[in-house]
Design a protein around this motif. Structure first.
Motif, PDB file in Angstrom:
ATOM      1  N   SER A  57       0.627  -1.018  -0.004  1.00  0.00           N
ATOM      2  CA  SER A  57      -0.004  -0.108   0.007  1.00  0.00           C
ATOM      3  C   SER A  57       0.916   1.251  -0.082  1.00  0.00           C
ATOM      4  O   SER A  57       1.981   1.270   0.508  1.00  0.00           O
ATOM      5  N   VAL A  58       0.509   2.432  -0.534  1.00  0.00           N
ATOM      6  CA  VAL A  58       1.055   3.627  -0.407  1.00  0.00           C
ATOM      7  C   VAL A  58       0.079   4.618  -0.076  1.00  0.00           C
ATOM      8  O   VAL A  58      -1.239   4.451  -0.293  1.00  0.00           O
ATOM      9  N   SER A  59       0.317   5.605   0.447  1.00  0.00           N
ATOM     10  CA  SER A  59      -0.647   6.741   0.874  1.00  0.00           C
ATOM     11  C   SER A  59       0.079   8.145   0.504  1.00  0.00           C
ATOM     12  O   SER A  59       1.295   8.108   0.240  1.00  0.00           O
ATOM     13  N   GLY A  60      -0.776   8.865   0.285  1.00  0.00           N
ATOM     14  CA  GLY A  60      -0.572  10.254   0.109  1.00  0.00           C
ATOM     15  C   GLY A  60      -1.499  11.371   0.204  1.00  0.00           C
ATOM     16  O   GLY A  60      -2.687  10.811   0.435  1.00  0.00           O
ATOM     17  N   PRO A  61      -1.340  12.390  -0.017  1.00  0.00           N
ATOM     18  CA  PRO A  61      -2.456  13.509   0.377  1.00  0.00           C
ATOM     19  C   PRO A  61      -3.548  13.620  -0.841  1.00  0.00           C
ATOM     20  O   PRO A  61      -3.304  13.208  -1.818  1.00  0.00           O
ATOM     21  N   LEU A  62      -4.547  14.084  -0.662  1.00  0.00           N
ATOM     22  CA  LEU A  62      -5.666  14.130  -1.568  1.00  0.00           C
ATOM     23  C   LEU A  62      -4.976  15.213  -2.612  1.00  0.00           C
ATOM     24  O   LEU A  62      -4.335  16.011  -2.177  1.00  0.00           O
ATOM     25  N   PRO A  63      -5.418  14.903  -3.959  1.00  0.00           N
ATOM     26  CA  PRO A  63      -4.898  15.876  -4.890  1.00  0.00           C
ATOM     27  C   PRO A  63      -5.348  17.256  -4.752  1.00  0.00           C
ATOM     28  O   PRO A  63      -4.590  18.266  -5.302  1.00  0.00           O
ATOM     29  N   MET A  64      -6.365  17.663  -3.966  1.00  0.00           N
ATOM     30  CA  MET A  64      -6.793  18.878  -3.814  1.00  0.00           C
ATOM     31  C   MET A  64      -7.351  19.108  -2.301  1.00  0.00           C
ATOM     32  O   MET A  64      -7.941  18.034  -1.908  1.00  0.00           O
ATOM     33  N   PRO A  65      -7.370  20.135  -1.635  1.00  0.00           N
ATOM     34  CA  PRO A  65      -8.034  20.024  -0.360  1.00  0.00           C
ATOM     35  C   PRO A  65      -9.580  19.785  -0.365  1.00  0.00           C
ATOM     36  O   PRO A  65     -10.296  20.358  -1.361  1.00  0.00           O
ATOM     37  N   ALA A  66     -10.118  19.047   0.443  1.00  0.00           N
ATOM     38  CA  ALA A  66     -11.589  19.001   0.504  1.00  0.00           C
ATOM     39  C   ALA A  66     -12.191  19.875   0.992  1.00  0.00           C
ATOM     40  O   ALA A  66     -11.649  20.824   2.078  1.00  0.00           O
TER      41      ALA A  66
END
Length: 69
Positions: A57-66
């Motif tokens: 698995s990899v994780s990262g930030p959302l592509p744009m702020p919610a």
């Protein structure tokens, strides 16, 4: 039905992408994202995943702020 890839929203507004394949990475797949608010698309684009080995698995930030609400 087999799902070779799962995507989850995790704490801190991050995405976790899991490769459920047994022998191959996700290099042969393309991912896109789309954020909608009240049915209106407010952002979209390619989702850069990078190398995800089998079973990892990899994780990262959302592509744009919610949006706040």
């Amino acid at each position: 039905m087999y799902r070779p890839v799962t995507v989850e929203l995790v704490v801190g507004n991050r995405l976790r992408i899991t490769n459920r394949r047994s022998f191959t990475s996700l290099d042969d797949l393309r991912a896109t994202w789309e954020m909608t608010v009240a049915g209106e698309v407010i952002g979209s684009g390619p989702l850069e995943v990078g190398m995800v080995p089998p079973g990892a698995s990899v994780s990262g930030p959302l592509p744009m702020p919610a949006p706040a609400n």
